[in-house]
Design a protein around this motif. Structure first.
Motif, short mmCIF file in Angstrom:
data_model
loop_
_atom_site.label_atom_id
_atom_site.label_comp_id
_atom_site.label_asym_id
_atom_site.label_seq_id
_atom_site.Cartn_x
_atom_site.Cartn_y
_atom_site.Cartn_z
N ASP A 94 27.01 28.05 58.38
CA ASP A 94 26.17 29.23 58.57
C ASP A 94 27.08 30.45 58.50
O ASP A 94 27.76 30.78 59.48
CB ASP A 94 25.43 29.17 59.90
CG ASP A 94 24.53 30.38 60.13
OD1 ASP A 94 24.54 31.32 59.31
OD2 ASP A 94 23.81 30.38 61.15
N ARG A 95 27.14 31.08 57.39
CA ARG A 95 28.07 32.18 57.15
C ARG A 95 27.74 33.42 57.98
O ARG A 95 28.59 34.28 58.18
CB ARG A 95 28.10 32.52 55.66
CG ARG A 95 28.62 31.35 54.85
CD ARG A 95 28.42 31.55 53.37
NE ARG A 95 29.01 30.43 52.64
CZ ARG A 95 28.80 30.21 51.37
NH1 ARG A 95 28.04 31.02 50.66
NH2 ARG A 95 29.36 29.18 50.78
N PHE A 96 26.51 33.51 58.45
CA PHE A 96 26.08 34.69 59.21
C PHE A 96 26.16 34.48 60.72
O PHE A 96 25.86 35.39 61.49
CB PHE A 96 24.67 35.11 58.79
CG PHE A 96 24.64 35.71 57.42
CD1 PHE A 96 24.83 37.07 57.24
CD2 PHE A 96 24.46 34.92 56.30
CE1 PHE A 96 24.83 37.63 55.98
CE2 PHE A 96 24.46 35.47 55.03
CZ PHE A 96 24.65 36.82 54.87
N ALA A 97 26.56 33.29 61.15
CA ALA A 97 26.72 33.01 62.59
C ALA A 97 27.98 33.71 63.10
O ALA A 97 28.82 34.17 62.32
CB ALA A 97 26.81 31.50 62.82
N HIS A 98 28.10 33.76 64.42
CA HIS A 98 29.30 34.32 65.04
C HIS A 98 30.53 33.62 64.46
O HIS A 98 30.50 32.42 64.27
CB HIS A 98 29.24 34.12 66.56
CG HIS A 98 30.41 34.70 67.28
ND1 HIS A 98 30.53 36.05 67.52
CD2 HIS A 98 31.53 34.11 67.76
CE1 HIS A 98 31.68 36.25 68.15
NE2 HIS A 98 32.31 35.09 68.31
N PRO A 99 31.55 34.32 64.07
CA PRO A 99 31.93 35.69 64.42
C PRO A 99 31.53 36.76 63.39
O PRO A 99 31.97 37.90 63.50
CB PRO A 99 33.45 35.59 64.51
CG PRO A 99 33.82 34.63 63.44
CD PRO A 99 32.70 33.62 63.44
N THR A 100 30.72 36.38 62.38
CA THR A 100 30.32 37.38 61.37
C THR A 100 29.52 38.49 62.02
O THR A 100 28.57 38.25 62.76
CB THR A 100 29.48 36.72 60.26
OG1 THR A 100 30.25 35.68 59.66
CG2 THR A 100 29.08 37.73 59.21
N ARG A 101 29.94 39.73 61.76
CA ARG A 101 29.23 40.91 62.27
C ARG A 101 28.45 41.53 61.12
O ARG A 101 29.03 41.88 60.10
CB ARG A 101 30.22 41.92 62.85
CG ARG A 101 30.97 41.38 64.08
CD ARG A 101 31.95 42.40 64.66
NE ARG A 101 32.86 42.95 63.66
CZ ARG A 101 32.96 44.24 63.34
NH1 ARG A 101 32.23 45.14 63.96
NH2 ARG A 101 33.81 44.64 62.42
#
Length: 182
Positions: A112-119
């Motif tokens: 999941d590329r949009f999960a944490h840590p992605t802001r």
């Protein structure tokens, strides 16, 4: 197509060497020489039917000023391609020099590329915009063309923003992320 002894030896009618017509360049040799070309790094994002999608790309370029067009290429086997292909708009997030981990994350399949840590946050049309990017280019899909084992995606730029906090882009060269210094 070879039609003469000169063509078979790789020489033209004037005895000059000719380019190979048989596709003898290997994928590894091609990858190696293209690695010598430093490229900017972007993450292309869109809103898919099952949520946001995104993929790292180094093939982003401007195409036209009138109308304002940009393009990128994506491998036809990319897990992100089906959702990107269905999207009517997409965002190009121009990564800043401190976003190596973001580039690596969006190049990693099966997570999941949009999960944490992605802001990230949503922009116009609900497009996913990565925080900390050097700039954002928001596009309406203009054209898509199959080219070899990739797809060329052309977008008509509807909005563009440059970050005032970040001056230096992330670069990709010889298989590694780097930065620009003057």
């Amino acid at each position: 197509m070879r039609t003469s002894a000169e063509a078979a030896t790789g020489l033209d009618d004037h005895g000059e060497r000719r380019l190979s017509r048989d596709g003898a360049l290997t994928a590894d040799a091609f990858r190696s020489v293209m690695g010598a070309h430093a490229a900017g790094v972007v993450v292309v994002t869109a809103e898919g039917a099952r949520g946001p999608v995104g993929v790292t790309a180094t093939s982003f370029t401007s195409v036209s000023l009138e109308p304002p067009l940009v393009s990128f290429y994506i491998n036809d086997r990319s897990g992100s391609w089906p959702a990107l292909r269905q999207a009517s708009s997409f965002a190009v997030n121009i990564l800043a020099e401190d976003q190596r981990e973001v580039a690596a994350r969006f190049a990693t399949p099966g997570i999941d590329r949009f999960a944490h840590p992605t802001r990230w946050r949503r922009g116009a049309d609900g497009l996913p915009l990565l925080q900390g990017a050097a700039g954002h280019v928001l596009c309406l899909k203009h054209d898509v063309l199959a080219v070899g084992d990739h797809w060329l995606v052309v977008g008509r730029v509807a909005q563009a923003h440059v970050s005032e906090d970040t001056e230096r882009p992330l670069l990709y060269h010889r298989g590694r992320y780097g930065r620009f210094t003057v």
